[in-house]
Enzyme design. Structure first.
Site, mmCIF file in Angstrom:
data_model
loop_
_atom_site.group_PDB
_atom_site.id
_atom_site.type_symbol
_atom_site.label_atom_id
_atom_site.label_comp_id
_atom_site.label_asym_id
_atom_site.label_seq_id
_atom_site.Cartn_x
_atom_site.Cartn_y
_atom_site.Cartn_z
ATOM 1 N N GLY A 18 -10.080 -55.480 55.844
ATOM 2 C CA GLY A 18 -11.502 -55.814 55.947
ATOM 3 C C GLY A 18 -12.403 -54.634 55.644
ATOM 4 N N GLU A 19 -11.895 -53.419 55.825
ATOM 5 C CA GLU A 19 -12.764 -52.254 55.674
ATOM 6 C C GLU A 19 -12.662 -51.626 54.278
ATOM 7 O OE1 GLU A 19 -13.128 -49.779 59.248
ATOM 8 O OE2 GLU A 19 -12.115 -51.363 60.360
ATOM 9 N N MET A 20 -11.680 -50.769 54.040
ATOM 10 C CA MET A 20 -11.613 -50.124 52.723
ATOM 11 C C MET A 20 -10.483 -50.669 51.845
ATOM 12 S SD MET A 20 -12.622 -46.360 54.146
ATOM 13 C CE MET A 20 -12.705 -45.342 52.675
#
Ligand SMILES: [Cu+2]
Lengths: 113, 345
Positions: B136-138
């Site tokens: 979900g982030e990087m």
């Protein structure tokens, strides 16, 4: 006379049972300055005997919530304020990791023999 | 000893007064010393800070090629110009996806024993790779995988600038998961708060805080109950509390430790540079400090599993504004940051 002798044996027997029970000790561990303390000194581990009891006493002006999720002993004392205490008896030998849910920096090992 | 003699009585009174005044001073001194900055930035023995490690960590921190899209860097969410956060209620991650928790500032994370809102990382080193690899982030891969021909480590190894920088910072250790995490952590440890008006006041500059800020400080430690959790230099007990926000979906710390009190509990955030890090709370529920104070004033919104520290405060309007003025006195003037040049070959 014979009766008195019998009575004496019974008395000694009973005393032995009582003293064995009295051998299980109670340790008072304070929660103070966000650490576990025994007799005013920070501890990270304690060795006790099976059957011994630890009284967890809050000496901080805020709540603590002592728990253990160890296989040896699972308990959650809930949160309680300064001055109050709760006890846990460790009846089996092994190792229990005890932590404060609110302040995970507070961690100690109870090794039960 | 004849305690009935008038001199003795007088002497006792003087002694008593002297004792009381001494107690008064020492209580004041000890009470406030825990707000003083620790003499050193804590750092682990196996990753001491050096200029080379900090510089390498800084390059990595600002390099968008650390993400799967090559478009998101650590600094995208931890923006130095926005109090090392992003000014958003909750973070935006890979593919513009809105995430469920707000971006915590990385200011003073060096002083925190546990990282992230739920404390699941026990050090900065253990935290550093989390967001990089998180889908979900990087959304990055460290090594080549079924869906990527190159992982991050290959990409960094392909650049001489990085090969050299890693060799200087961590001689003989190469470019690995460990050295990436260590370098990032070294840089993050340099991001610490500067002296705020409150610090100048603690150190003796009596003019550094306004009367309103001082009244706010008294409330903070007393009637408003803030210092129960927001304690010490970093204004956090490094603990976990359910503060009664309307958010039933996020279990918080309970996901890490299955103890009832931790359902909906999150880490107490620092209040340092608080004026720069709106919106507030783990879910970005509040836009202003006034709203935050009102939340605590009413004793929280949701009472389910709420911390026993939270109770109705009955603050007057002027008390509320004094508290806000005090909170703002914890904000310093952040040190300027120079953007690093990133290796292109
Ligand atoms: Cu605690």
């Amino acid at each position: 006379m014979k009766q008195k002798y019998l009575f004496n044996i019974m008395f000694i027997g009973l005393t032995m049972i009582f003293t064995t029970t009295a051998f299980s000790e109670e340790y008072v561990i304070d929660q103070h300055n966000k650490s576990f303390q025994l007799g005013g000194k920070k501890i990270e581990a304690i060795t006790i005997k099976a059957g011994d009891t630890i009284r967890f006493k809050n000496e901080d002006p805020f709540f603590h919530n002592i728990f253990s999720l160890s296989d040896l002993k699972t308990f959650d004392l809930g949160s309680f304020p300064k001055g109050q205490s709760k006890t846990v008896t460790f009846d089996k030998a092994g190792l229990a990791e005890v932590e404060c849910a609110i302040h995970p920096e507070m961690y100690m090992e109870v090794s039960v023999q | 000893m004849d305690i009935k003699s008038p001199f003795n009585k007088f002497g006792q009174k003087v002694l008593l007064a002297l004792c009381l005044s001494l107690i008064g001073t020492s209580v004041l001194a000890t009470d406030l010393s825990h707000y003083l900055r620790p003499s050193e930035i804590p750092q682990p023995d196996n990753n001491r800070m050096t200029p080379e490690r900090i510089e390498l960590g800084k390059m990595l921190f600002f390099d968008p090629r650390l993400s799967g899209s090559n478009w998101i860097s650590c600094a995208t969410c931890h923006n130095p110009g926005l109090g090392w956060s992003d000014g958003l209620p909750t973070a935006i991650g890979h593919g513009q996806k809105i995430l469920r928790r707000s971006t915590p500032t990385i200011l003073n994370t060096a002083y925190q024993p546990l990282q992230l809102w739920d404390g699941r990382a026990r050090s900065l080193e253990k935290q550093a790779l989390g967001p990089i690899e998180d889908e979900g982030e990087m959304a990055q891969r460290l090594h080549k995988s079924e869906d990527r021909s190159h992982g991050l480590i290959d990409e960094l190894n392909a650049l001489k600038g990085y090969r050299d920088a890693f060799e200087t910072a961590y001689p003989g250790e190469g470019i690995t998961k460990k050295t990436i995490a260590k370098a990032l952590s070294s840089f993050e440890r340099t991001i610490v708060s500067t002296d705020a008006p409150f610090d100048r006041w603690i150190k003796g500059d009596k003019k550094a805080m306004s009367k309103s800020a001082l009244r706010g400080f008294t409330l903070f430690e007393g009637k408003a109950n803030c210092a129960k959790c927001h304690s010490n230099f970093n204004f956090t007990d490094n603990g976990f509390h359910n503060i009664g926000l309307e958010d039933a979906t996020d279990a918080g710390r309970y996901a890490i430790r299955k103890v009832k009190i931790l359902i909906g509990a999150f880490k107490t955030p620092t209040l340092r540079d608080i004026a720069l890090t709106a919106p507030y709370m783990h879910n970005g529920a509040y836009t202003t400090l006034e709203e935050v104070i009102e939340h605590y004033n009413v004793g929280g919104i949701s009472k389910e599993n709420i911390s026993p520290n939270i109770k109705k405060l009955n603050l007057s309007n002027s008390e509320k504004s004094d508290l806000v003025v005090f909170l703002k006195s914890l904000t310093g003037k952040p040190s300027p940051i120079t953007y690093p040049m990133l290796p292109v070959e």
